[in-house]
Design a protein around this motif. Structure first.
Motif, PDB file in Angstrom:
ATOM      1  N   ASP A   6       1.281  -0.927   0.031  1.00 29.31           N
ATOM      2  CA  ASP A   6       0.320  -0.065   0.062  1.00 29.31           C
ATOM      3  C   ASP A   6       0.846   1.168   0.163  1.00 29.31           C
ATOM      4  OD1 ASP A   6      -2.731   1.313   0.023  1.00 29.31           O
ATOM      5  OD2 ASP A   6      -2.147   2.280   1.821  1.00 29.31           O
ATOM      6  N   ALA A   7       1.739   1.229   0.997  1.00 26.07           N
ATOM      7  CA  ALA A   7       2.810   2.368   0.535  1.00 26.07           C
ATOM      8  C   ALA A   7       3.115   2.682  -1.175  1.00 26.07           C
ATOM      9  CB  ALA A   7       3.853   2.206   2.209  1.00 26.07           C
ATOM     10  N   VAL A   8       4.055   1.826  -1.170  1.00 25.77           N
ATOM     11  CA  VAL A   8       4.656   1.405  -2.274  1.00 25.77           C
ATOM     12  C   VAL A   8       3.333   2.187  -3.407  1.00 25.77           C
ATOM     13  CG1 VAL A   8       5.645   0.462  -4.839  1.00 25.77           C
ATOM     14  CG2 VAL A   8       6.366   0.111  -1.946  1.00 25.77           C
ATOM     15  N   MET A   9       2.241   1.650  -3.318  1.00 28.98           N
ATOM     16  CA  MET A   9       1.405   1.879  -4.326  1.00 28.98           C
ATOM     17  C   MET A   9       0.784   4.162  -3.958  1.00 28.98           C
ATOM     18  SD  MET A   9      -1.648  -0.549  -5.069  1.00 28.98           S
ATOM     19  CE  MET A   9      -2.206  -0.539  -4.139  1.00 28.98           C
ATOM     20  N   ASN A  10       0.740   4.273  -3.014  1.00 28.96           N
ATOM     21  CA  ASN A  10       0.536   5.377  -2.456  1.00 28.96           C
ATOM     22  C   ASN A  10       2.026   6.379  -3.137  1.00 28.96           C
ATOM     23  OD1 ASN A  10      -1.777   5.524  -1.631  1.00 28.96           O
ATOM     24  ND2 ASN A  10      -0.953   4.752   0.759  1.00 28.96           N
ATOM     25  N   GLU A  11       3.436   6.061  -3.080  1.00 30.56           N
ATOM     26  CA  GLU A  11       4.014   6.925  -3.927  1.00 30.56           C
ATOM     27  C   GLU A  11       4.408   6.939  -5.071  1.00 30.56           C
ATOM     28  OE1 GLU A  11       5.970   9.186  -2.116  1.00 30.56           O
ATOM     29  OE2 GLU A  11       5.396   8.611  -0.206  1.00 30.56           O
ATOM     30  N   ASP A  12       3.511   6.150  -5.337  1.00 34.45           N
ATOM     31  CA  ASP A  12       3.548   6.004  -7.289  1.00 34.45           C
ATOM     32  C   ASP A  12       4.365   4.705  -7.844  1.00 34.45           C
ATOM     33  OD1 ASP A  12       0.771   6.904  -7.936  1.00 34.45           O
ATOM     34  OD2 ASP A  12       0.745   9.066  -8.329  1.00 34.45           O
ATOM     35  N   PHE A  13       5.135   4.619  -7.030  1.00 34.23           N
ATOM     36  CA  PHE A  13       5.762   3.751  -8.235  1.00 34.23           C
ATOM     37  C   PHE A  13       4.923   2.663  -9.399  1.00 34.23           C
ATOM     38  CE2 PHE A  13       8.700   5.070  -4.215  1.00 34.23           C
ATOM     39  CZ  PHE A  13       9.062   5.853  -4.545  1.00 34.23           C
ATOM     40  N   GLU A  14       6.233   2.131  -9.730  1.00 36.58           N
ATOM     41  CA  GLU A  14       5.609   0.555 -10.965  1.00 36.58           C
ATOM     42  C   GLU A  14       5.442  -0.453  -9.365  1.00 36.58           C
ATOM     43  OE1 GLU A  14       7.102  -1.502 -14.573  1.00 36.58           O
ATOM     44  OE2 GLU A  14       6.816   0.780 -14.268  1.00 36.58           O
ATOM     45  N   LEU A  15       4.812  -0.969  -9.421  1.00 40.70           N
ATOM     46  CA  LEU A  15       4.424  -2.136  -8.572  1.00 40.70           C
ATOM     47  C   LEU A  15       4.016  -3.287  -9.905  1.00 40.70           C
ATOM     48  CD1 LEU A  15       4.699  -3.088  -5.578  1.00 40.70           C
ATOM     49  CD2 LEU A  15       2.677  -2.322  -5.347  1.00 40.70           C
ATOM     50  N   ASN A  16       4.406  -4.487  -9.417  1.00 41.82           N
ATOM     51  CA  ASN A  16       4.732  -5.663  -9.465  1.00 41.82           C
ATOM     52  C   ASN A  16       4.421  -6.482  -8.593  1.00 41.82           C
ATOM     53  OD1 ASN A  16       4.413  -6.023 -12.034  1.00 41.82           O
ATOM     54  ND2 ASN A  16       5.889  -5.271 -12.826  1.00 41.82           N
ATOM     55  N   VAL A  17       3.702  -7.702  -8.104  1.00 42.64           N
ATOM     56  CA  VAL A  17       3.554  -8.067  -6.686  1.00 42.64           C
ATOM     57  C   VAL A  17       3.505  -9.450  -7.300  1.00 42.64           C
ATOM     58  CG1 VAL A  17       2.293  -9.144  -4.563  1.00 42.64           C
ATOM     59  CG2 VAL A  17       2.184  -6.899  -5.507  1.00 42.64           C
ATOM     60  N   PHE A  18       4.065 -11.289  -6.785  1.00 48.01           N
ATOM     61  CA  PHE A  18       4.091 -12.254  -7.604  1.00 48.01           C
ATOM     62  C   PHE A  18       3.917 -13.145  -6.392  1.00 48.01           C
ATOM     63  CE2 PHE A  18       6.282 -16.136  -9.614  1.00 48.01           C
ATOM     64  CZ  PHE A  18       5.786 -15.940 -10.625  1.00 48.01           C
ATOM     65  N   PHE A  19       3.042 -14.237  -6.571  1.00 49.44           N
ATOM     66  CA  PHE A  19       2.406 -14.677  -5.268  1.00 49.44           C
ATOM     67  C   PHE A  19       2.987 -16.384  -5.871  1.00 49.44           C
ATOM     68  CE2 PHE A  19      -0.304 -11.638  -5.700  1.00 49.44           C
ATOM     69  CZ  PHE A  19      -0.737 -11.427  -4.396  1.00 49.44           C
ATOM     70  N   LEU A  20       4.291 -16.641  -4.479  1.00 51.16           N
ATOM     71  CA  LEU A  20       5.059 -18.028  -4.767  1.00 51.16           C
ATOM     72  C   LEU A  20       4.517 -18.776  -3.563  1.00 51.16           C
ATOM     73  CD1 LEU A  20       7.557 -19.508  -6.777  1.00 51.16           C
ATOM     74  CD2 LEU A  20       9.425 -17.907  -5.234  1.00 51.16           C
ATOM     75  N   SER A  21       5.035 -19.987  -4.216  1.00 49.03           N
ATOM     76  CA  SER A  21       5.233 -21.318  -2.521  1.00 49.03           C
ATOM     77  C   SER A  21       2.978 -21.175  -1.998  1.00 49.03           C
ATOM     78  CB  SER A  21       6.199 -20.369  -1.641  1.00 49.03           C
ATOM     79  OG  SER A  21       6.039 -21.548  -0.339  1.00 49.03           O
ATOM     80  N   ASP A  22       3.908 -21.469  -0.916  1.00 47.59           N
ATOM     81  CA  ASP A  22       2.618 -20.619  -0.314  1.00 47.59           C
ATOM     82  C   ASP A  22       1.205 -19.276  -0.129  1.00 47.59           C
ATOM     83  OD1 ASP A  22       2.164 -23.413   0.832  1.00 47.59           O
ATOM     84  OD2 ASP A  22       2.810 -22.434   3.093  1.00 47.59           O
ATOM     85  N   GLY A  23       2.130 -18.587  -1.117  1.00 48.53           N
ATOM     86  CA  GLY A  23       1.403 -17.293  -0.878  1.00 48.53           C
ATOM     87  C   GLY A  23       0.318 -17.276  -2.299  1.00 48.53           C
ATOM     88  N   VAL A  24       0.596 -18.489  -3.272  1.00 57.71           N
ATOM     89  CA  VAL A  24      -0.119 -18.582  -4.050  1.00 57.71           C
ATOM     90  C   VAL A  24      -1.870 -18.953  -3.403  1.00 57.71           C
ATOM     91  CG1 VAL A  24       0.533 -19.468  -5.988  1.00 57.71           C
ATOM     92  CG2 VAL A  24       0.119 -21.433  -4.218  1.00 57.71           C
ATOM     93  N   TRP A  25      -2.490 -20.069  -2.405  1.00 56.82           N
ATOM     94  CA  TRP A  25      -3.232 -19.402  -1.474  1.00 56.82           C
ATOM     95  C   TRP A  25      -4.023 -18.116  -1.568  1.00 56.82           C
ATOM     96  CZ3 TRP A  25      -4.802 -23.968  -1.740  1.00 56.82           C
ATOM     97  CH2 TRP A  25      -3.616 -24.883  -1.783  1.00 56.82           C
ATOM     98  N   ASN A  26      -3.543 -16.982  -1.572  1.00 59.57           N
ATOM     99  CA  ASN A  26      -4.108 -15.185  -1.602  1.00 59.57           C
ATOM    100  C   ASN A  26      -4.394 -15.212  -3.210  1.00 59.57           C
ATOM    101  OD1 ASN A  26      -2.666 -14.040   0.783  1.00 59.57           O
ATOM    102  ND2 ASN A  26      -1.240 -15.261  -0.344  1.00 59.57           N
ATOM    103  N   VAL A  27      -4.646 -16.171  -3.874  1.00 60.27           N
ATOM    104  CA  VAL A  27      -5.714 -15.539  -5.386  1.00 60.27           C
ATOM    105  C   VAL A  27      -7.112 -16.135  -5.507  1.00 60.27           C
ATOM    106  CG1 VAL A  27      -3.266 -15.756  -6.487  1.00 60.27           C
ATOM    107  CG2 VAL A  27      -4.394 -18.033  -6.567  1.00 60.27           C
ATOM    108  N   LEU A  28      -7.042 -17.067  -4.685  1.00 65.04           N
ATOM    109  CA  LEU A  28      -8.337 -18.232  -4.579  1.00 65.04           C
ATOM    110  C   LEU A  28      -9.372 -17.437  -4.448  1.00 65.04           C
ATOM    111  CD1 LEU A  28      -7.179 -20.860  -2.247  1.00 65.04           C
ATOM    112  CD2 LEU A  28      -7.632 -21.090  -4.334  1.00 65.04           C
ATOM    113  N   LYS A  29     -10.505 -16.839  -5.392  1.00 67.99           N
ATOM    114  CA  LYS A  29     -11.280 -16.184  -5.351  1.00 67.99           C
ATOM    115  C   LYS A  29     -12.614 -16.515  -4.163  1.00 67.99           C
ATOM    116  CE  LYS A  29     -13.453 -18.668  -9.437  1.00 67.99           C
ATOM    117  NZ  LYS A  29     -14.627 -18.381 -10.744  1.00 67.99           N
ATOM    118  N   THR A  30     -12.236 -18.328  -3.912  1.00 70.51           N
ATOM    119  CA  THR A  30     -13.301 -18.239  -2.799  1.00 70.51           C
ATOM    120  C   THR A  30     -12.715 -17.990  -1.386  1.00 70.51           C
ATOM    121  OG1 THR A  30     -11.587 -20.449  -2.396  1.00 70.51           O
ATOM    122  CG2 THR A  30     -13.851 -20.356  -4.075  1.00 70.51           C
ATOM    123  N   ILE A  31     -11.462 -17.343  -0.716  1.00 72.94           N
ATOM    124  CA  ILE A  31     -11.755 -16.937   0.361  1.00 72.94           C
ATOM    125  C   ILE A  31     -13.050 -15.884   1.138  1.00 72.94           C
ATOM    126  CG2 ILE A  31     -10.258 -14.961   1.366  1.00 72.94           C
ATOM    127  CD1 ILE A  31      -8.046 -15.362  -0.377  1.00 72.94           C
TER     128      ILE A  31
END
Length: 114
Positions: free
Chosen positions: A25-50
Motif C-alpha cells: 500500500d505504501a509503495v502504491m501511495n508513492e506512485d511507484f511501478e509495482l508488481n506482486v508475484f505470489f510464490l510457494s504458499d503465497g498462491v493461496w492468496n489468489v483463491l476467489k473463495t477466500i
C-alpha cells in the motif's frame, strides 16, 4: 522506481501478510511501478473463495484494489502443487511462471520478499 514484491505466505495463519500488504500500500501511495508475484504458499492468496468473517480483514479485497495499479502474478507450478488452478483463482491475478518472475526481477529496481 520499479518494485517487485514476492509474497510467499498464505492469507491466514501467518502474521507476515498484513505488514506485507501495508508495504504494498505504501509503495502504491508513492506512485511507484509495482508488481506482486505470489510464490510457494503465497498462491493461496489468489483463491476467489477466500471468505473471512465479516469482522476480519479480507486480503482478496485488498489485492483487488491493488490490481488497478499493480501487476499481480501467481506461479502456475506452485499453484498446481497446491490445487490452485485458474478456475478457482480470482480473475485479476495472472497465472505466470518462474521465467516471468526472473524477468520481473531483472527489470525491477527493488525486490522485496515476504
Amino acid at each position: 522506481m520499479k518494485f517487485l514484491v514476492v509474497m510467499t505466505m498464505p492469507p491466514y495463519g501467518d502474521s507476515r501478510l498484513k505488514p506485507a500488504c501495508d508495504f504494498i500500500d505504501a509503495v502504491m501511495n508513492e506512485d511507484f511501478e509495482l508488481n506482486v508475484f505470489f510464490l510457494s504458499d503465497g498462491v493461496w492468496n489468489v483463491l476467489k473463495t477466500i471468505t473471512p468473517a465479516s469482522d476480519e480483514w479480507n486480503p482478496l479485497v485488498f489485492f483487488k484494489k491493488c490490481s488497478n495499479s499493480a501487476g499481480l502474478y501467481y506461479c502456475e507450478a506452485a499453484g498446481a502443487r497446491r490445487g490452485v488452478v485458474p478456475e478457482i483463482a480470482a480473475s485479476f491475478f495472472k497465472m505466470s511462471s518462474l521465467a516471468e518472475l526472473s524477468d520481473l526481477t531483472l527489470h525491477s529496481d527493488r525486490v522485496v520478499v515476504f
